[in-house]
Design a protein around this motif. Structure first.
Motif, PDB file in Angstrom:
ATOM      1  N   LEU A  69     -93.140   4.914  -9.965  1.00 15.17           N
ATOM      2  CA  LEU A  69     -91.706   4.497  -9.474  1.00 15.17           C
ATOM      3  C   LEU A  69     -90.815   5.693  -9.175  1.00 15.17           C
ATOM      4  CD1 LEU A  69     -89.415   2.411  -9.178  1.00 15.17           C
ATOM      5  CD2 LEU A  69     -88.975   2.621 -11.858  1.00 15.17           C
ATOM      6  N   LEU A  70     -91.105   6.665  -9.730  1.00 15.99           N
ATOM      7  CA  LEU A  70     -90.364   8.215  -9.428  1.00 15.99           C
ATOM      8  C   LEU A  70     -90.702   8.648  -7.983  1.00 15.99           C
ATOM      9  CD1 LEU A  70     -88.661  10.637 -10.061  1.00 15.99           C
ATOM     10  CD2 LEU A  70     -90.539  11.564 -10.641  1.00 15.99           C
ATOM     11  N   LEU A 101     -88.936  23.738 -17.036  1.00 16.34           N
ATOM     12  CA  LEU A 101     -88.847  24.280 -15.707  1.00 16.34           C
ATOM     13  C   LEU A 101     -90.384  24.076 -14.978  1.00 16.34           C
ATOM     14  CD1 LEU A 101     -87.314  27.633 -16.885  1.00 16.34           C
ATOM     15  CD2 LEU A 101     -86.209  26.232 -15.138  1.00 16.34           C
ATOM     16  N   ILE A 102     -91.157  23.805 -15.973  1.00 16.67           N
ATOM     17  CA  ILE A 102     -92.490  23.399 -15.192  1.00 16.67           C
ATOM     18  C   ILE A 102     -92.594  22.101 -15.009  1.00 16.67           C
ATOM     19  CG2 ILE A 102     -94.986  23.152 -15.866  1.00 16.67           C
ATOM     20  CD1 ILE A 102     -94.974  25.781 -17.658  1.00 16.67           C
ATOM     21  N   ALA A 103     -91.957  21.152 -15.671  1.00 17.63           N
ATOM     22  CA  ALA A 103     -91.751  19.757 -15.393  1.00 17.63           C
ATOM     23  C   ALA A 103     -91.239  19.684 -13.928  1.00 17.63           C
ATOM     24  CB  ALA A 103     -90.908  18.845 -16.410  1.00 17.63           C
ATOM     25  N   LEU A 104     -89.963  20.484 -14.013  1.00 15.04           N
ATOM     26  CA  LEU A 104     -89.133  20.218 -12.520  1.00 15.04           C
ATOM     27  C   LEU A 104     -90.297  20.753 -11.326  1.00 15.04           C
ATOM     28  CD1 LEU A 104     -85.766  22.242 -13.768  1.00 15.04           C
ATOM     29  CD2 LEU A 104     -86.117  19.885 -12.732  1.00 15.04           C
ATOM     30  N   LYS A 105     -91.066  21.882 -11.349  1.00 13.98           N
ATOM     31  CA  LYS A 105     -91.710  22.279 -10.574  1.00 13.98           C
ATOM     32  C   LYS A 105     -92.840  21.067 -10.232  1.00 13.98           C
ATOM     33  CE  LYS A 105     -95.932  24.215  -9.194  1.00 13.98           C
ATOM     34  NZ  LYS A 105     -97.377  23.948  -9.421  1.00 13.98           N
ATOM     35  N   THR A 106     -93.137  20.307 -11.191  1.00 19.46           N
ATOM     36  CA  THR A 106     -94.394  19.434 -11.434  1.00 19.46           C
ATOM     37  C   THR A 106     -93.680  18.263 -10.252  1.00 19.46           C
ATOM     38  OG1 THR A 106     -95.257  20.045 -13.119  1.00 19.46           O
ATOM     39  CG2 THR A 106     -95.809  17.853 -12.205  1.00 19.46           C
ATOM     40  N   LEU A 107     -92.426  17.636 -10.772  1.00 15.24           N
ATOM     41  CA  LEU A 107     -91.600  16.640  -9.880  1.00 15.24           C
ATOM     42  C   LEU A 107     -91.343  17.139  -8.595  1.00 15.24           C
ATOM     43  CD1 LEU A 107     -88.929  15.763 -12.417  1.00 15.24           C
ATOM     44  CD2 LEU A 107     -90.882  14.410 -11.814  1.00 15.24           C
ATOM     45  N   ASP A 143     -93.174  19.155  -6.604  1.00 16.64           N
ATOM     46  CA  ASP A 143     -94.649  19.429  -5.907  1.00 16.64           C
ATOM     47  C   ASP A 143     -95.570  18.348  -5.933  1.00 16.64           C
ATOM     48  OD1 ASP A 143     -95.617  21.333  -4.349  1.00 16.64           O
ATOM     49  OD2 ASP A 143     -96.669  22.352  -6.065  1.00 16.64           O
ATOM     50  N   SER A 144     -95.014  16.962  -6.496  1.00 14.59           N
ATOM     51  CA  SER A 144     -96.111  16.160  -6.729  1.00 14.59           C
ATOM     52  C   SER A 144     -96.125  14.981  -5.670  1.00 14.59           C
ATOM     53  CB  SER A 144     -95.703  15.433  -7.908  1.00 14.59           C
ATOM     54  OG  SER A 144     -94.493  14.738  -7.761  1.00 14.59           O
ATOM     55  N   SER A 145     -95.433  15.079  -4.431  1.00  8.38           N
ATOM     56  CA  SER A 145     -95.465  14.113  -3.416  1.00  8.38           C
ATOM     57  C   SER A 145     -96.522  14.572  -2.390  1.00  8.38           C
ATOM     58  CB  SER A 145     -94.278  14.052  -2.846  1.00  8.38           C
ATOM     59  OG  SER A 145     -94.162  13.297  -1.597  1.00  8.38           O
ATOM     60  N   PHE A 146     -97.282  13.616  -1.837  1.00  8.95           N
ATOM     61  CA  PHE A 146     -98.034  13.725  -0.782  1.00  8.95           C
ATOM     62  C   PHE A 146     -97.733  13.477   0.393  1.00  8.95           C
ATOM     63  CE2 PHE A 146    -101.157  12.562  -4.408  1.00  8.95           C
ATOM     64  CZ  PHE A 146    -101.711  13.451  -4.231  1.00  8.95           C
ATOM     65  N   THR A 147     -96.326  13.187   0.529  1.00  9.54           N
ATOM     66  CA  THR A 147     -95.738  12.848   1.870  1.00  9.54           C
ATOM     67  C   THR A 147     -94.632  13.963   2.158  1.00  9.54           C
ATOM     68  OG1 THR A 147     -94.076  11.515   0.603  1.00  9.54           O
ATOM     69  CG2 THR A 147     -96.067  10.295   1.522  1.00  9.54           C
ATOM     70  N   GLY A 148     -94.699  14.940   1.536  1.00  9.34           N
ATOM     71  CA  GLY A 148     -93.778  16.126   1.967  1.00  9.34           C
ATOM     72  C   GLY A 148     -92.567  16.163   0.750  1.00  9.34           C
TER      73      GLY A 148
END
Length: 283
Positions: free
Chosen positions: A122-123, A159-165, A167-172
């Motif tokens: 959903l995110l 801070l790692i969770a922020l980076k994961t959020l 950097d996790s999209s495949f659409t940009g």
């Protein structure tokens, strides 16, 4: 040279100096003050939002980080969607809190009863939809130096969770992240081995100090602007040596606030209409 206990001007002092209001009623930097260096930082922040980057603004307490954030929010209010986690306990922010804040703000939904997989889906869907609609979703975290910088076996550092959020999209890139904190945040990003990947992607910008060598950007310029707002005049209220001392001693707006209010309060107590440099040693 900020003082641990701020001094507020009394009603009698305000009347004594002819102020229409207390020039130091609010320790935050009022919207309206600017300098070329501050404008340059503001433009970098705006660019980070539009290009969906991760950025950390670092500076001492009272450097103007909160005011800068308010300026950027005001400038982009018709184009960006700003998200701030509601919890005031920065040490408790984790992936779940961040996801809940983003989805609730952008989609008006709660993720508290969802599985981890459904919450993550959903995110990503919500962020992609808002970007496709022309919005710039932007997560803002003040007091970011209070975030946990060490992870556990069950939960990584926020801070790692922020980076994961981010950097996790495949659409940009569908999310900008703005952190604002004190210099310890920069130290952790640059020297904590757990945060290497975060630091590589995080642009770090230092808040500019008040600098008398830059036109319009010194402590005297800031104080003159603040006094003018209440019908005060810098050169009438402070002699040349006092102004020079302020320029030398005060590197942040908060230091100007603390020092000038203390000096004016002391001047009033002895019936002096102008602050002298010698007052610095007496108050």
């Amino acid at each position: 040279m900020p003082t641990p206990t701020p001094v507020h001007l009394s009603p009698e002092a305000l009347e004594f100096f002819g102020f229409k209001d207390d020039p130091f009623a609010d320790p935050d930097v009022p919207i309206g003050w600017s300098s070329p260096a501050l404008d340059a930082v503001r433009k970098q922040l705006v660019d980070a939002v539009r290009k969906q980057r991760m950025i950390a603004i670092v500076g001492e307490a009272g450097a103007g980080k909160s005011t800068l954030r308010r300026l950027v929010v005001a400038q982009l209010r018709n184009h960006a969607r700003f998200i701030q986690p509601s919890t005031l306990a920065r040490g408790r922010i984790d992936t779940t809190v961040l996801t809940e804040a983003i989805v609730r703000e952008l989609a008006g939904r709660s993720t508290s009863s969802m599985s981890t997989e459904r919450r993550s889906h959903l995110l990503q869907t919500t962020l992609a939809e808002r970007r496709a609609a022309g919005d710039f979703p932007t997560l803002v975290i003040d007091e970011a130096h209070r975030l946990r910088t060490r992870g556990t076996e069950r939960e990584p550092s926020p801070l790692i969770a922020l980076k994961t959020l981010w950097d996790s999209s495949f659409t940009g890139r569908n999310l900008a992240i703005i952190l604002a904190g004190q210099p310890i945040l920069e130290h952790e990003l640059l020297h904590n081995i757990e945060l290497v990947e975060v630091a590589r992607r995080m642009q770090i910008i230092r808040m500019p100090a008040l600098d008398p060598k830059r036109p319009g950007a010194g402590a005297a310029d800031y104080l003159a602007w603040r006094l003018k707002r209440v019908n005060g005049d810098l050169v009438t209220l402070f002699d040349g040596d006092a102004i020079a001392a302020l320029q030398s001693e005060c590197a942040t707006p908060l230091a100007v606030y603390d020092t000038a209010s203390r000096l004016l309060s002391y001047a009033h107590s002895i019936g002096a209409t102008q602050v002298k440099a010698t007052f610095l040693a007496r108050c």
